[in-house]
Design a protein around this motif. Structure first.
Motif, PDB file in Angstrom:
ATOM      1  N   GLY A 110       0.895  -1.247  -0.046  1.00 56.56           N
ATOM      2  CA  GLY A 110       0.070  -0.019  -0.048  1.00 56.56           C
ATOM      3  C   GLY A 110       0.908   1.217   0.055  1.00 56.56           C
ATOM      4  N   ARG A 111       2.099   1.137   0.129  1.00 52.33           N
ATOM      5  CA  ARG A 111       2.910   2.343   0.245  1.00 52.33           C
ATOM      6  C   ARG A 111       2.861   2.887  -1.123  1.00 52.33           C
ATOM      7  NH1 ARG A 111       8.577   0.435   1.730  1.00 52.33           N
ATOM      8  NH2 ARG A 111       7.970  -1.179   0.815  1.00 52.33           N
ATOM      9  N   HIS A 112       3.023   4.248  -1.450  1.00 48.94           N
ATOM     10  CA  HIS A 112       2.928   4.879  -2.795  1.00 48.94           C
ATOM     11  C   HIS A 112       3.669   5.985  -2.808  1.00 48.94           C
ATOM     12  CE1 HIS A 112      -0.255   6.904  -0.376  1.00 48.94           C
ATOM     13  NE2 HIS A 112       0.033   7.902  -1.149  1.00 48.94           N
ATOM     14  N   THR A 113       3.984   6.347  -4.110  1.00 45.40           N
ATOM     15  CA  THR A 113       4.500   7.709  -4.372  1.00 45.40           C
ATOM     16  C   THR A 113       3.802   8.305  -5.628  1.00 45.40           C
ATOM     17  OG1 THR A 113       6.864   8.884  -4.721  1.00 45.40           O
ATOM     18  CG2 THR A 113       6.232   6.860  -5.923  1.00 45.40           C
ATOM     19  N   TRP A 114       3.835   9.665  -5.808  1.00 47.32           N
ATOM     20  CA  TRP A 114       3.193  10.281  -6.941  1.00 47.32           C
ATOM     21  C   TRP A 114       4.233  10.674  -8.110  1.00 47.32           C
ATOM     22  CZ3 TRP A 114      -1.615   9.276  -6.127  1.00 47.32           C
ATOM     23  CH2 TRP A 114      -2.415   9.545  -4.931  1.00 47.32           C
TER      24      TRP A 114
END
Length: 92
Positions: free
Chosen positions: A12-16
């Protein structure tokens, strides 16, 4: 409606990657190389909606990165949404 490109990992970690423009192939390639070096499979996705609102988001997987298995996308998406709910709840 706001549209962003995101990299979403299995937990679920994310980056834009982009907010007002599409990411370049070079940006995607360098991001994938960094993920692969760390052994983190992930997906390139488009997220539409306000992340900081409780309103639903529209999330579309564009392609797997760094060895991510297409069949696991729904699990990663669920983890991303759970992480979002936790973050919003922590803000009060």
């Amino acid at each position: 409606m706001e549209r962003r490109w995101a990299i979403i990992s299995m937990d679920g970690r994310h980056t834009w990657l982009g907010r007002n423009s599409d990411p370049s192939q070079a940006e995607i390639a360098s991001t994938e190389a960094a993920l692969a070096a760390q052994g983190i499979p992930a997906w390139l996705a488009v997220v539409q909606g306000d992340y900081w609102s409780t309103a639903p988001l529209e999330i579309m997987a564009v392609r797997p990165l760094a060895g991510a298995q297409t069949s696991l996308w729904e699990d990663a998406q669920a983890a991303f949404l759970a992480a979002r709910r936790e973050k919003l709840a922590s803000l009060g």
